[in-house]
Design a protein around this motif. Sequence first.
Motif, PDB file in Angstrom:
ATOM      1  N   SER A   1       0.792  -1.227   0.000  1.00  0.00           N
ATOM      2  CA  SER A   1       0.000   0.000   0.000  1.00  0.00           C
ATOM      3  C   SER A   1       0.829   1.285   0.000  1.00  0.00           C
ATOM      4  O   SER A   1       0.652   2.168   0.837  1.00  0.00           O
TER       5      SER A   1
ATOM      6  N   SER B   1       0.361   3.407  -2.209  1.00  0.00           N
ATOM      7  CA  SER B   1      -0.564   4.460  -2.669  1.00  0.00           C
ATOM      8  C   SER B   1      -1.204   5.179  -1.477  1.00  0.00           C
ATOM      9  O   SER B   1      -1.248   6.411  -1.446  1.00  0.00           O
TER      10      SER B   1
ATOM     11  N   GLU C   1      -8.268   8.406  -3.630  1.00  0.00           N
ATOM     12  CA  GLU C   1      -7.990   7.218  -4.461  1.00  0.00           C
ATOM     13  C   GLU C   1      -9.244   6.775  -5.229  1.00  0.00           C
ATOM     14  O   GLU C   1      -9.173   6.429  -6.403  1.00  0.00           O
TER      15      GLU C   1
ATOM     16  N   ASP D   1      -6.328   0.188   3.785  1.00  0.00           N
ATOM     17  CA  ASP D   1      -5.009   0.767   3.512  1.00  0.00           C
ATOM     18  C   ASP D   1      -4.834   2.096   4.242  1.00  0.00           C
ATOM     19  O   ASP D   1      -3.881   2.295   4.997  1.00  0.00           O
TER      20      ASP D   1
END
Length: 385
Positions: A130, A132, A165, A177
Amino acid sequence: MSSPSRESIAAQFLSTYGRAPAVVARAPGRVEFIGNHTDYNGGAVLGAAIDRYVWVAAAPNAQGRLRLFSVGGKSVLELPSDPGARITGPDSWANYPLGVWRSLKDFGLPQPASFDLLVDSDLPPGAGLSSSAALELATALALLKLAGKADLPADRLAALGRHAENQYVGVPCGILDQGTSAFGQAGHLVHIDCRGPAFARVPFPANAHLWIFNTREKHALIDGFYATRNQECLDAAKALGVAFLADLTPAQLAAKIGALSPALAKRAKHIVEEHARVRDTVEALRRGDLAAVGRLLTASHRSSQHLFENSTPALDLLVDLLAAHPAVLGARLTGGGFGGAVMALTKDNFTAADAAGIARVHRAAHGREPEMIHLQAADGAMLLG
Ligand code: ADP
Ligand code: MG
């Protein structure tokens, strides 16, 4: 991958933009400790924030522009103002920080008018750790500080990163996440009841270690597999007359399971029992019973392997090798499955040489060495000044 520091980030910023950053923030990656595909079934999941991070340094831009650079990238991306549309091609990573910047406005939070931003990281992207979410949360804290707001409650921070996201990158991720990266604390795991979502920290013993064995294999049909499993879970819940599979206890499911086709029965049994395993894991951690935690982790994998059918021969071999090792407490696939990584919970005496031995057997069978990463449960997203 070398590990950046507050000083190395500031030096990178100076050489890129010609002055010191006004702020540096950092957010950790995460592993899914247990709770496989429970999130979209109204269940719970335990995550571990890990001691691998994304760092973001930023300063206001005097020309009113937005400039973005990721260490290791070719050049600085310079935008006169909000590009509006999603960026494609090699600069598409910028959708994450730009998405966060736009999300500040959506959340009624102050937004800096302009910025120079630099990203550095020791989190391998796309390895299921993760990167991101870590990029989103570190960006959010840095940009908020530039706009004069030095703090945001962790649940708002997680929601903001997820919104960025979902809306601006276009990835329909759940809250695991961002929730884990926001709520992480050294020596703790993060429990998320995905329905609320509601977050809690659960103590994690200092003598337990996390290892990741990333196979780097990714099934070509992965998106289709996810969509199929998601639909099967919805169909099973509907046939059983509940909103979410996690509404059922294992005993309630056993009484009704005859209503399901053999395939849906397997999926439902995995989700209902996995949700119960998350609860049992929290209880075992609270009593300090690491052996029980390890058994629950390996049981989670066997359920993925035989019931949810989201494992692969490479992941199964790693779990078999790890589960048979005397210094390993338990092992399971972590993340969506159909490729990806295995996480092992180990005792103090599991060594890098032990990990390398397991990697050798794996390479002999599957042709390539897994990437191995030794991790500890770490603090969540924070400003470093
Ligand atoms: P994961 O979150 O599991 O690492 P994702 O595909 O969700 O995998 O996110 C990876 C993406 O995040 C990368 O393709 C890139 O766009 C962005 N990203 C992650 N780390 C960095 C970084 N250090 N610099 C720039 N972009 C990054
Ligand atoms: Mg991601």
